[in-house]
Design a protein around this motif. Structure first.
Motif, short mmCIF file in Angstrom:
data_model
loop_
_atom_site.label_atom_id
_atom_site.label_comp_id
_atom_site.label_asym_id
_atom_site.label_seq_id
_atom_site.Cartn_x
_atom_site.Cartn_y
_atom_site.Cartn_z
N ARG A 19 3.20 -8.92 14.09
CA ARG A 19 3.68 -8.87 15.47
C ARG A 19 4.50 -7.60 15.66
O ARG A 19 5.42 -7.33 14.87
N ILE A 20 4.16 -6.83 16.69
CA ILE A 20 4.84 -5.58 17.00
C ILE A 20 5.49 -5.70 18.37
O ILE A 20 4.80 -5.96 19.37
N VAL A 21 6.80 -5.53 18.42
CA VAL A 21 7.53 -5.58 19.68
C VAL A 21 8.22 -4.23 19.87
O VAL A 21 9.02 -3.82 19.01
N PRO A 22 7.92 -3.50 20.95
CA PRO A 22 8.54 -2.18 21.12
C PRO A 22 10.02 -2.30 21.45
O PRO A 22 10.48 -3.33 21.97
N GLY A 23 10.78 -1.26 21.14
CA GLY A 23 12.18 -1.22 21.53
C GLY A 23 12.31 -1.15 23.05
O GLY A 23 11.34 -0.90 23.77
N SER A 24 13.52 -1.33 23.54
CA SER A 24 13.74 -1.37 24.98
C SER A 24 14.54 -0.19 25.50
O SER A 24 14.83 -0.12 26.69
N GLY A 25 14.89 0.75 24.64
CA GLY A 25 15.70 1.88 25.06
C GLY A 25 14.90 2.91 25.85
O GLY A 25 13.66 2.89 25.88
N ARG A 26 15.62 3.83 26.48
CA ARG A 26 14.97 4.86 27.27
C ARG A 26 14.07 5.77 26.44
O ARG A 26 13.11 6.35 26.95
N GLU A 27 14.40 5.91 25.17
CA GLU A 27 13.62 6.81 24.32
C GLU A 27 12.26 6.23 23.95
O GLU A 27 11.40 6.93 23.41
N VAL A 28 12.03 4.94 24.20
CA VAL A 28 10.73 4.32 23.89
C VAL A 28 9.72 4.71 24.97
O VAL A 28 9.97 4.51 26.16
N HIS A 29 8.59 5.25 24.58
CA HIS A 29 7.60 5.78 25.50
C HIS A 29 7.07 4.71 26.44
O HIS A 29 6.92 3.54 26.07
N GLU A 30 6.75 5.12 27.68
CA GLU A 30 6.28 4.17 28.70
C GLU A 30 4.98 3.49 28.30
O GLU A 30 4.72 2.35 28.71
N VAL A 31 4.13 4.15 27.52
CA VAL A 31 2.89 3.51 27.07
C VAL A 31 3.21 2.26 26.24
O VAL A 31 2.65 1.19 26.46
N ARG A 32 4.14 2.39 25.32
CA ARG A 32 4.50 1.26 24.46
C ARG A 32 5.23 0.18 25.25
O ARG A 32 5.02 -1.02 25.03
N GLN A 33 6.08 0.58 26.19
CA GLN A 33 6.80 -0.40 27.00
C GLN A 33 5.83 -1.20 27.86
O GLN A 33 5.95 -2.42 27.97
N MET A 34 4.87 -0.52 28.49
CA MET A 34 3.91 -1.21 29.36
C MET A 34 2.96 -2.10 28.56
O MET A 34 2.59 -3.18 29.00
N LEU A 35 2.57 -1.64 27.38
CA LEU A 35 1.66 -2.43 26.55
C LEU A 35 2.33 -3.72 26.07
O LEU A 35 1.71 -4.77 25.99
N GLY A 36 3.63 -3.64 25.77
CA GLY A 36 4.39 -4.82 25.39
C GLY A 36 4.12 -5.26 23.96
O GLY A 36 3.63 -4.50 23.12
#
Length: 282
Positions: A19-36
Motif C-alpha cells: 500500500r502506497i499513500v502519498p505525503g500531504s505536504g506542498r512538496e508532494v507532486h500534484e500527480v501523486r496527490q491526485m492519484l491518491g
C-alpha cells in the motif's frame, strides 16, 4: 508487516499487498496527490531497489509490463518527484529502506512471482471522470469518451478544427511524454485509420505543452484511457509444468528448514513462510 513512514509518503507491505499513500505536504507532486493511495498486489511487482544518493536516496518499485496502466502510459518518462512508485529517503532512514526492499524481494522469491508481461491490468488506473489542462488544451474522460477543448495557447489549426471528441472504442492507443529541451510535451490519442501524424502543435488529436515539465496531470488521463482500451493478447511465456513448480516449492521448503535449524529464522517466521509455500501446493 513492514512499513516505512516519511514526509514524502507511507509504504506498507504485508507480504501479499503493498500500500502506497502519498505525503500531504506542498512538496508532494500534484500527480501523486491526485492519484491518491494505491494498493498493489505482489503479483504486479517486478522488483524493488533502494537507490542511494548523497542525501539519502530513493526507494523505487518496478512493476511488470501490462500490470499498471500508468506505468505503461508513461513508459519510464515519469521521474521523481511525480513518480508514485518512488519514495524519497532521507539519509538517516537508508537502513530502513534497505530492510523494506529486502522484505519485498524475499516475498517475490518465496512466491516465485512471474517477471513476464501481464495479460490483464492488475491495477485499475486513475478514477473517472478525470480532467487535466496543459498548454494548448483541456482534456477530459468520463470512462467512455475523450473530449478535448482548446485554450488560448492553441494553434490556428486546432482552433479551426474545434473541440474534439472520441469514443474509447475508436482508440487504438495513447501516447504521452513530458516536455524536454526544445521539444513539446505530448498527450496524443491514436485512432483507427488515423493516417499520417501531424506535429503536436497542429494535431487536433493531441494536447501539447512547452512549459510544464510533466504537463500537469495529463499522464493520469492517459492512464485512465489506456486502462479502458481493449487489449490484445499479451506475449506471455509458457507456464511452468506442475512437476517443475512442485519441485521448486519443495526445494524452498527444504531451504527454510535449514535456515530454521541454523537459527536464522524464528519459529514464527518459519511457520509463516512454510504455510505460504504449502498454500501454493494446494
Amino acid at each position: 508487516m513492514a512499513e516505512i513512514a516519511l514526509a514524502d509518503g507511507v509504504w506498507t507491505f504485508d507480504g501479499e499487498m503493498l500500500r502506497i499513500v502519498p505525503g500531504s505536504g506542498r512538496e508532494v507532486h500534484e500527480v501523486r496527490q491526485m492519484l491518491g493511495a494505491l494498493v498493489i498486489p505482489l503479483e504486479a511487482v517486478a522488483g524493488v531497489t533502494f537507490e542511494p544518493a548523497r542525501k539519502g536516496g530513493h526507494l523505487r518499485l518496478r512493476l511488470r509490463k501490462g500490470a499498471d496502466p500508468l506505468t505503461d502510459a508513461v513508459a519510464g518518462s515519469l521521474t521523481a518527484p511525480a513518480d508514485p512508485y518512488r519514495l524519497q529517503i532521507p539519509k538517516d532512514r537508508t537502513g530502513a529502506a534497505d530492510y523494506f526492499a529486502d522484505e519485498i524481494r524475499d516475498s517475490l522469491t518465496v512466491w516465485q512471482t512471474s517477471q513476464g508481461p501481464c495479460e490483464d491490468y492488475l491495477l485499475p488506473g486513475p478514477h473517472v471522470p478525470i480532467t487535466a489542462t496543459a498548454g494548448d488544451g483541456t482534456v477530459s474522460f468520463d470512462g467512455e469518451r475523450v473530449r478535448i477543448e482548446w485554450t488560448g495557447f492553441a494553434s490556428t489549426a486546432k482552433d479551426e478544427a474545434g473541440p474534439q471528441e472520441f469514443a474509447v472504442t475508436d482508440l487504438t492507443g495513447v501516447e504521452w511524454k513530458p516536455q524536454s529541451g526544445m521539444g513539446y510535451g505530448v498527450l496524443r490519442f491514436h485512432l483507427k485509420d488515423e493516417g499520417p501524424l501531424k506535429p503536436p502543435q497542429k494535431d487536433p488529436r493531441c494536447v501539447s505543452w512547452g512549459m510544464q515539465r510533466f504537463g500537469g496531470t495529463t499522464c493520469l488521463v492517459a492512464a485512465a484511457v489506456l486502462a479502458r482500451i481493449p487489449r490484445g493478447p499479451a506475449e506471455l511465456p509458457p507456464p511452468p509444468s506442475t512437476t517443475a513448480e512442485t519441485e521448486t516449492i519443495l526445494r524452498h521448503l527444504s531451504e527454510l528448514g535449514d535456515l530454521h535449524r541454523q537459527g536464522v529464522l524464528t519459529d514464527e517466521e518459519f511457520t509463516a513462510a512454510k504455510q505460504a509455500l504449502l498454500r501454493r501446493l494446494g
